[in-house]
Scaffold this motif. Structure first.
Motif, mmCIF file in Angstrom:
data_model
loop_
_atom_site.group_PDB
_atom_site.id
_atom_site.type_symbol
_atom_site.label_atom_id
_atom_site.label_comp_id
_atom_site.label_asym_id
_atom_site.label_seq_id
_atom_site.Cartn_x
_atom_site.Cartn_y
_atom_site.Cartn_z
ATOM 1 N N ILE A 151 0.835 -1.196 0.000
ATOM 2 C CA ILE A 151 0.000 0.000 0.000
ATOM 3 C C ILE A 151 0.867 1.242 0.000
ATOM 4 C CG2 ILE A 151 -1.672 1.322 1.387
ATOM 5 C CD1 ILE A 151 -2.796 -1.362 2.318
ATOM 6 N N GLN A 152 2.074 1.119 0.554
ATOM 7 C CA GLN A 152 2.976 2.260 0.623
ATOM 8 C C GLN A 152 3.471 2.675 -0.753
ATOM 9 O OE1 GLN A 152 5.828 0.424 3.128
ATOM 10 N NE2 GLN A 152 4.749 0.936 5.027
ATOM 11 N N THR A 153 3.392 1.770 -1.720
ATOM 12 C CA THR A 153 3.831 2.091 -3.072
ATOM 13 C C THR A 153 2.708 2.833 -3.790
ATOM 14 O OG1 THR A 153 5.099 0.053 -3.071
ATOM 15 C CG2 THR A 153 4.772 1.125 -5.192
ATOM 16 N N LEU A 154 2.961 4.069 -4.127
ATOM 17 C CA LEU A 154 1.924 4.895 -4.752
ATOM 18 C C LEU A 154 1.973 4.835 -6.270
ATOM 19 C CD1 LEU A 154 2.177 7.981 -2.389
ATOM 20 C CD2 LEU A 154 0.538 6.106 -2.282
ATOM 21 N N THR A 155 3.049 4.308 -6.816
ATOM 22 C CA THR A 155 3.146 4.207 -8.271
ATOM 23 C C THR A 155 2.724 2.822 -8.721
ATOM 24 O OG1 THR A 155 5.445 3.535 -8.100
ATOM 25 C CG2 THR A 155 5.032 5.883 -8.365
ATOM 26 N N GLU A 156 2.354 2.702 -9.990
ATOM 27 C CA GLU A 156 1.968 1.402 -10.537
ATOM 28 C C GLU A 156 3.200 0.545 -10.784
ATOM 29 O OE1 GLU A 156 -0.703 1.402 -13.834
ATOM 30 O OE2 GLU A 156 -1.773 3.150 -13.083
ATOM 31 N N GLU A 157 2.992 -0.762 -10.775
ATOM 32 C CA GLU A 157 4.094 -1.674 -11.048
ATOM 33 C C GLU A 157 4.492 -1.600 -12.508
ATOM 34 O OE1 GLU A 157 4.865 -5.703 -9.366
ATOM 35 O OE2 GLU A 157 2.784 -5.481 -8.762
ATOM 36 N N ASP A 158 5.745 -1.876 -12.765
ATOM 37 C CA ASP A 158 6.290 -1.915 -14.112
ATOM 38 C C ASP A 158 5.628 -3.079 -14.853
ATOM 39 O OD1 ASP A 158 7.808 -2.321 -16.406
ATOM 40 O OD2 ASP A 158 9.720 -2.015 -15.378
ATOM 41 N N PRO A 159 4.964 -2.844 -15.982
ATOM 42 C CA PRO A 159 4.285 -3.926 -16.712
ATOM 43 C C PRO A 159 5.221 -5.044 -17.164
ATOM 44 C CG PRO A 159 3.780 -1.775 -17.688
ATOM 45 C CD PRO A 159 4.767 -1.548 -16.608
ATOM 46 N N SER A 160 6.503 -4.739 -17.325
ATOM 47 C CA SER A 160 7.442 -5.789 -17.748
ATOM 48 C C SER A 160 7.653 -6.828 -16.654
ATOM 49 C CB SER A 160 8.786 -5.168 -18.146
ATOM 50 O OG SER A 160 9.430 -4.607 -17.020
ATOM 51 N N LEU A 161 7.196 -6.538 -15.420
ATOM 52 C CA LEU A 161 7.328 -7.482 -14.310
ATOM 53 C C LEU A 161 6.084 -8.335 -14.110
ATOM 54 C CD1 LEU A 161 9.071 -5.180 -11.694
ATOM 55 C CD2 LEU A 161 10.129 -6.867 -13.195
ATOM 56 N N GLU A 162 5.112 -8.238 -15.023
ATOM 57 C CA GLU A 162 3.881 -8.996 -14.863
ATOM 58 C C GLU A 162 4.032 -10.497 -15.078
ATOM 59 O OE1 GLU A 162 -0.821 -8.962 -16.134
ATOM 60 O OE2 GLU A 162 0.542 -7.595 -17.135
ATOM 61 N N PRO A 163 4.806 -10.964 -16.078
ATOM 62 C CA PRO A 163 4.892 -12.410 -16.299
ATOM 63 C C PRO A 163 5.443 -13.153 -15.067
ATOM 64 C CG PRO A 163 5.786 -11.224 -18.174
ATOM 65 C CD PRO A 163 5.548 -10.216 -17.093
ATOM 66 N N HIS A 164 4.777 -14.255 -14.714
ATOM 67 C CA HIS A 164 5.154 -15.036 -13.533
ATOM 68 C C HIS A 164 6.596 -15.534 -13.617
ATOM 69 C CE1 HIS A 164 4.558 -17.447 -9.959
ATOM 70 N NE2 HIS A 164 5.137 -18.450 -10.604
ATOM 71 N N GLU A 165 7.028 -15.961 -14.815
ATOM 72 C CA GLU A 165 8.391 -16.486 -14.950
ATOM 73 C C GLU A 165 9.444 -15.415 -14.667
ATOM 74 O OE1 GLU A 165 6.626 -15.565 -18.967
ATOM 75 O OE2 GLU A 165 6.075 -16.930 -17.362
ATOM 76 N N ILE A 166 9.147 -14.174 -14.960
ATOM 77 C CA ILE A 166 10.080 -13.077 -14.630
ATOM 78 C C ILE A 166 10.016 -12.798 -13.133
ATOM 79 C CG2 ILE A 166 10.494 -10.599 -14.901
ATOM 80 C CD1 ILE A 166 9.845 -10.959 -17.867
ATOM 81 N N ARG A 167 8.806 -12.742 -12.581
ATOM 82 C CA ARG A 167 8.644 -12.455 -11.151
ATOM 83 C C ARG A 167 9.314 -13.539 -10.287
ATOM 84 N NH1 ARG A 167 5.078 -8.388 -10.376
ATOM 85 N NH2 ARG A 167 4.411 -8.899 -8.269
#
Length: 195
Positions: free
Chosen positions: A13-29
Motif C-alpha cells: 500500500i505504501q507504493t503509490l506508483t503502478e508496477e512496471d508492466p514488464s514485471l507482470e509475467p510469472h516467470e520473470i517475477r
C-alpha cells in the motif's frame, strides 16, 4: 522471498506508483528475489545459536554472511572439541588456573584453542605458499603479456591491461577454512559448500 510471492498489481500500500508492466509475467517475477544478509557476532556461535545459523546456511536461506573474526574462530573451534555447560557464577580466575576458559556460562578447555591453532597454523603456511606460487605465475604472465603487447613508446603497460594478481581476501580465506574443516556441523563448511 521472490517477487512472484506477491501477485502482480498487489504490491505494498505504501507504493503509490503502478508496477512496471514488464514485471507482470510469472516467470520473470519468480526470478527476482531478495538478497538476504545475515549478521552475527561470536557470542551467537558460542552460546548455542550455532546450530540454527548452520541450518540457515546449509539450507541456503541466507545469501551473505557478515560476522566477526570471533564468529569464524568459535565455529571452527567447536569442530574439534565440545564446549561444556557451566554456570555464570563460576570464577573465571579459578577456572583459568585449571586450564578452562569461561564464556558466560559455557566452559571451554584450553586444549580446544590449542587444537584450533594446531589446525590453523599449517593451513596459513599452505595458503602462503600457494599465494607465492600464484605470484610467480602472475609475474610470468605479466612478462609474457608485455612481450606480446610490445612496448612501442610505452614504458609500462597500463594497469587494466595486466592479468589480475591473486590475493587472499578475507572471503577467500574463510571459504578455504570452510572447505578444509570438512565438518558438517560447521557454519563455514556449509557456506563454502553452498557458495
Amino acid at each position: 522471498w521472490r517477487l512472484s510471492d506477491v501477485p502482480f498489481g498487489q504490491t505494498s500500500i505504501q507504493t503509490l506508483t503502478e508496477e512496471d508492466p514488464s514485471l507482470e509475467p510469472h516467470e520473470i517475477r519468480s526470478k527476482i528475489r531478495a538478497r538476504i544478509f545475515f549478521a552475527y557476532t561470536s557470542n551467537q556461535i558460542s552460546c548455542g545459536q550455532r546450530e540454527i545459523i548452520r541450518y540457515l546456511v546449509q539450507h541456503k536461506m541466507v545469501d551473505v554472511i557478515v560476522t566477526t573474526a570471533g564468529g569464524i574462530e568459535e565455529d571452527l573451534i567447536k569442530c574439534f572439541e565440545p564446549t561444556f555447560m557451566g554456570d555464570f557464577k563460576l570464577s573465571g580466575k579459578e577456572l583459568r588456573k585449571k586450564g578452562i576458559n569461561r564464556i558466560g556460562n559455557l566452559l571451554v578447555p584450553n586444549r580446544n584453542y590449542c587444537q584450533f591453532e594446531d589446525w590453523m597454523e599449517p593451513l596459513i603456511g599452505k595458503m602462503h605458499d600457494e599465494q607465492d606460487l600464484k605470484h610467480i605465475e602472475w609475474a610470468k604472465d605479466v612478462v609474457e603479456h608485455c612481450k606480446n603487447k610490445g612496448t612501442e613508446g610505452q614504458t609500462q603497460p597500463q594497469q587494466q591491461e595486466l592479468p589480475e594478481k591473486f590475493v587472499w581476501t578475507p572471503s577467500k580465506m574463510i571459504e578455504r577454512m570452510g572447505t578444509e574443516i570438512n565438518d558438517e556441523s560447521s557454519v563455514l563448511y556449509w557456506a563454502a559448500k553452498n557458495k
